[in-house]
Design a protein around this motif. Structure first.
Motif, short mmCIF file in Angstrom:
data_model
loop_
_atom_site.label_atom_id
_atom_site.label_comp_id
_atom_site.label_asym_id
_atom_site.label_seq_id
_atom_site.Cartn_x
_atom_site.Cartn_y
_atom_site.Cartn_z
N ALA A 171 0.93 -1.31 -0.06
CA ALA A 171 0.09 0.13 -0.10
C ALA A 171 0.69 1.35 -0.06
O ALA A 171 0.13 2.31 0.06
N PHE A 172 2.14 0.90 0.21
CA PHE A 172 2.94 2.19 0.05
C PHE A 172 3.24 3.19 -1.18
O PHE A 172 3.36 2.53 -2.22
N ASP A 173 2.98 4.27 -0.77
CA ASP A 173 3.09 5.24 -2.14
C ASP A 173 4.52 5.63 -2.59
O ASP A 173 5.62 6.19 -1.64
N THR A 174 5.07 4.85 -3.56
CA THR A 174 6.59 4.81 -3.84
C THR A 174 7.07 6.24 -4.19
O THR A 174 8.10 6.51 -4.46
N THR A 175 6.16 7.12 -4.52
CA THR A 175 6.80 8.65 -4.75
C THR A 175 7.04 9.24 -3.49
O THR A 175 7.79 10.41 -3.65
N LYS A 176 7.00 8.78 -2.28
CA LYS A 176 7.44 9.22 -1.11
C LYS A 176 8.79 8.80 -0.78
O LYS A 176 9.32 9.16 0.15
N ILE A 177 9.42 7.85 -1.76
CA ILE A 177 10.66 7.05 -1.30
C ILE A 177 11.85 7.84 -2.25
O ILE A 177 11.31 8.00 -3.39
N SER A 178 12.78 8.11 -1.66
CA SER A 178 14.11 8.56 -2.65
C SER A 178 15.01 7.36 -2.64
O SER A 178 15.14 6.53 -1.80
N GLU A 179 15.93 7.31 -3.52
CA GLU A 179 16.87 6.45 -3.69
C GLU A 179 17.71 6.06 -2.48
O GLU A 179 18.09 5.04 -2.13
N LYS A 180 17.94 7.21 -1.63
CA LYS A 180 18.86 7.20 -0.36
C LYS A 180 17.92 6.23 0.75
O LYS A 180 18.55 5.69 1.74
N PHE A 190 -0.99 -3.26 16.87
CA PHE A 190 -2.61 -4.06 16.50
C PHE A 190 -3.46 -3.83 17.75
O PHE A 190 -3.22 -4.59 18.90
N GLY A 191 -4.15 -2.98 17.63
CA GLY A 191 -5.15 -2.56 18.69
C GLY A 191 -6.28 -3.51 19.19
O GLY A 191 -6.71 -4.24 18.41
N LYS A 192 -6.64 -3.24 20.51
CA LYS A 192 -7.60 -4.21 20.99
C LYS A 192 -8.99 -3.87 20.48
O LYS A 192 -9.98 -4.58 20.59
N ASN A 193 -8.98 -2.80 19.62
CA ASN A 193 -10.42 -2.50 18.99
C ASN A 193 -10.16 -3.04 17.56
O ASN A 193 -11.09 -2.78 16.95
N GLY A 194 -9.28 -3.75 17.06
CA GLY A 194 -9.21 -4.51 15.75
C GLY A 194 -8.57 -3.55 14.70
O GLY A 194 -8.66 -4.24 13.59
N LYS A 195 -8.04 -2.54 14.98
CA LYS A 195 -7.46 -1.62 14.14
C LYS A 195 -5.90 -1.45 14.34
O LYS A 195 -5.63 -1.43 15.28
N LEU A 196 -5.37 -1.29 13.00
CA LEU A 196 -3.82 -0.71 13.15
C LEU A 196 -3.55 0.38 13.07
O LEU A 196 -3.92 1.44 12.67
N SER A 197 -2.57 0.86 14.12
CA SER A 197 -2.22 2.19 14.23
C SER A 197 -0.80 2.42 14.04
O SER A 197 -0.05 1.52 14.46
N LEU A 198 -0.05 3.54 13.89
CA LEU A 198 1.19 3.96 13.82
C LEU A 198 1.65 4.61 15.16
O LEU A 198 0.88 5.58 15.39
N ILE A 199 2.66 4.07 15.80
CA ILE A 199 3.21 4.73 16.94
C ILE A 199 4.26 5.91 16.54
O ILE A 199 4.19 7.17 16.85
N THR A 212 4.45 6.40 5.40
CA THR A 212 3.93 5.09 6.28
C THR A 212 2.65 5.38 6.94
O THR A 212 1.97 4.35 7.06
N GLU A 213 2.33 6.63 7.27
CA GLU A 213 1.20 6.76 7.93
C GLU A 213 -0.28 6.38 7.05
O GLU A 213 -1.24 5.85 7.29
N LYS A 214 -0.09 6.82 5.77
CA LYS A 214 -1.00 6.52 4.80
C LYS A 214 -1.16 5.07 4.64
O LYS A 214 -2.25 4.28 4.28
N SER A 215 0.06 4.42 4.22
CA SER A 215 -0.20 2.86 4.05
C SER A 215 -0.74 2.16 5.14
O SER A 215 -1.30 1.02 4.99
N ILE A 216 -0.52 2.62 6.44
CA ILE A 216 -1.30 2.05 7.48
C ILE A 216 -2.63 2.22 7.60
O ILE A 216 -3.52 1.31 8.27
N GLN A 217 -3.12 3.66 7.30
CA GLN A 217 -4.24 3.83 7.33
C GLN A 217 -5.16 3.05 6.42
O GLN A 217 -6.40 2.60 6.64
N ASN A 218 -4.48 2.49 5.13
CA ASN A 218 -5.03 1.79 4.33
C ASN A 218 -4.99 0.25 4.72
O ASN A 218 -5.59 -0.72 3.73
N PHE A 219 -4.39 -0.04 5.84
CA PHE A 219 -4.48 -1.69 6.07
C PHE A 219 -5.83 -1.97 6.57
O PHE A 219 -6.51 -1.60 7.47
N ASN A 220 -6.38 -2.79 5.57
CA ASN A 220 -7.64 -3.43 6.09
C ASN A 220 -7.94 -4.97 6.35
O ASN A 220 -8.86 -5.52 5.91
N GLN A 221 -6.82 -5.58 6.66
CA GLN A 221 -6.69 -7.00 6.95
C GLN A 221 -7.38 -7.12 8.35
O GLN A 221 -6.96 -6.58 9.42
#
Length: 494
Positions: A171-180, A190-199, A212-221
């Motif tokens: 789910a990661f947007d590759t435009t956010k990544i540079s060669e470095k 992995f929350g007790k509410n059944g949702k994934l969140s970024l610490i 990273t925030e966006k890809s984790i927000q799109n985590f729907n497993q």
């Protein structure tokens, strides 16, 4: 003065090196009430001598020494882990563990699927103290769809971690990544509410944090929340994302035109029994078993290997390949500096392993060329030269005086790094007995000269390497040179 004997070896590797914490760092405080007057304190006090209760034996950035293990249904202990730098301390803890009768200790359930742990030592007010859990922490990890069929904690945790990484990388947007950027290190819950969140993310790059925030927000497993001593709770995990694998396009099957019905596949089906195929713990990220090989200067196949972790499967695959008629893997225009690879087993959409073979002659791989190795004529010569070149370089440039002051015995440094697509050593990560040795390892590696990067299908690729260094500290005024044992090579992780 002390004598410091240094052993050195280098090898490519096919697994991601990462420190992962399963749950919150204070979970033992919350669920096991550590103190200095309980059964485990008095038991381990008999085995852990006072001189072993020292801050120098704690891993960097940790304040507790934890004993983790698994139990089968009849309370046999297995898969033991201790997060300490000291082998002597680890041995003392393991000896104490062997004397515990867990059938007489209150544990809610003895299961291979559960993870059990005890706090043994802690740093308080800058000093190490023996402060043990009053009870065993019984941890049941989140149950992630696709991994629930795993029957023991070790296999499940690998599937759970790898599949979680796969979903986030996809789910990661590759435009956010540079060669470095070669790796990203998020800590997630992995929350007790059944949702994934970024610490948090170990990065000061706003684009990386945003991606990273966006890809984790799109985590729907879907997952069932973790329980600690029977209580549903959040479950924190440190992950390592590989930027080479980011984006949906990078998740396509590397081995194109693989088939389950080809003549090659039928050959391996006859040779490899189904029960052996399913012994390999594949998942969405580690999704194939492959065979690699190369040619010598007589155009004969040699150096046949697989990436199978199960030894019986590994041996069976090599034997099956050796029985294959040579006309089934004809390579035109053989390059003696190339390795060749093809897929034999794949992770199926139905969550099982199947025979699915690709063309064994179409994935040439060329190793990076290290300093002074330009004249190597075969891949075996190149591997040997690369090892010797780096070994001699480290031997000449590593400041071994930094190992003085350590207690006698064998000390180890573990480094991982990448040879980038531009032929530079990047993304160096080091574990060492102290910060001085970590910094020295990084300093030396950063200055090493690589002539050319690795290639696949004619295109430059990042290649991962591991570098273990062992220090043997003895009482003496002399210091030895580096010694280089033989190399254990594989190419890169697809």
């Amino acid at each position: 003065m002390k004598k410091i004997i240094i052993l050195f070896c280098i090898c490519c590797f096919t697994v991601t090196f990462a420190q992962q914490t399963s749950v919150k760092p204070d979970r033992w405080d919350k669920y096991t009430s550590p103190n200095t007057d309980n059964y485990f304190y008095h038991h381990f006090k008999k085995y852990i001598e006072k001189d072993l209760i020292s801050t120098k034996y704690f891993n960097n950035n940790t304040s507790k020494i934890i004993l983790e293990f698994n139990l089968d249904s009849i309370y046999n202990v297995e898969n033991i882990r201790v997060n300490t730098k000291s082998k002597t301390l680890e041995d003392a803890i393991l000896k104490g563990l062997q004397e515990i009768d867990f059938s007489k200790i209150s544990i809610q359930a003895a299961s291979k699927f559960h993870n059990y742990s005890l706090q043994l030592l802690a740093i308080e007010n800058g000093k190490a103290v023996l402060k043990c859990s009053s009870n065993v922490l019984n941890e049941v990890p989140p149950i992630l769809d696709g991994c629930e069929q795993k029957l023991n904690y070790k296999d499940y945790h690998k599937c759970f971690t790898d599949n979680s990484i796969y979903y986030i990388e996809t789910a990661f947007d590759t435009t956010k990544i540079s060669e470095k950027h070669t790796h990203i290190y998020p800590k997630v819950s992995f929350g007790k509410n059944g949702k994934l969140s970024l610490i948090n993310v170990d990065s000061d790059d706003s684009l990386i944090v945003e991606g990273t925030e966006k890809s984790i927000q799109n985590f729907n497993q879907r997952f069932k929340p973790a329980t600690l001593n029977g209580v549903i709770d959040d479950y924190e995990v440190g992950l390592v994302l590989d930027t080479d694998d980011m984006g949906e396009s990078n998740k396509s099957n590397f081995f194109e035109n693989a088939s389950s019905n080809s003549e090659l596949a039928n050959h391996f089906k006859k040779q490899i029994p189904t029960h052996l195929i399913n012994k390999e713990q594949l998942n969405l990220k580690q999704n194939s078993v492959r065979i690699t090989y190369s040619y010598n200067n007589k155009n004969q196949i040699e150096n046949i290997k697989t990436n199978a972790e199960n030894k019986s499967l590994n041996d069976a695959l090599i034997q099956a390949f050796q029985k294959l008629p040579s006309d089934k893997y004809i390579v035109s225009n053989i390059n003696l500096l190339s390795g060749y690879a093809f897929q034999v087993i794949a992770y199926d959409n139905n969550k099982e392993n199947i025979i699915k073979c690709s063309d064994p002659a179409v994935i040439p791989e060329v190793l990076p060329v290290f300093d002074t190795c330009e004249k190597s004529k075969t891949i075996v010569e190149l591997r040997k030269c690369n090892q010797e070149s780096l070994s001699k370089y480290v031997s000449r440039n590593f400041n071994t005086n930094l190992a003085r002051g350590l207690e006698p015995g064998v000390k180890r440094i573990y480094a991982i790094f990448k040879i980038s697509k531009t032929g530079e050593i990047t993304d160096i990560k080091v574990k060492a007995p102290n910060n001085n040795l970590e910094n020295e390892t990084i300093r030396v590696l950063e200055k090493y000269k690589v002539i050319s990067p690795g290639y696949q299908r004619g295109k430059p690729v990042n290649v991962k390497y591991s570098l273990p260094i062992a220090f043997k500290v003895e009482g003496s005024n002399k210091m030895s040179k580096f010694d280089s044992p033989s190399e254990n090579n594989a190419f890169r992780n697809y």
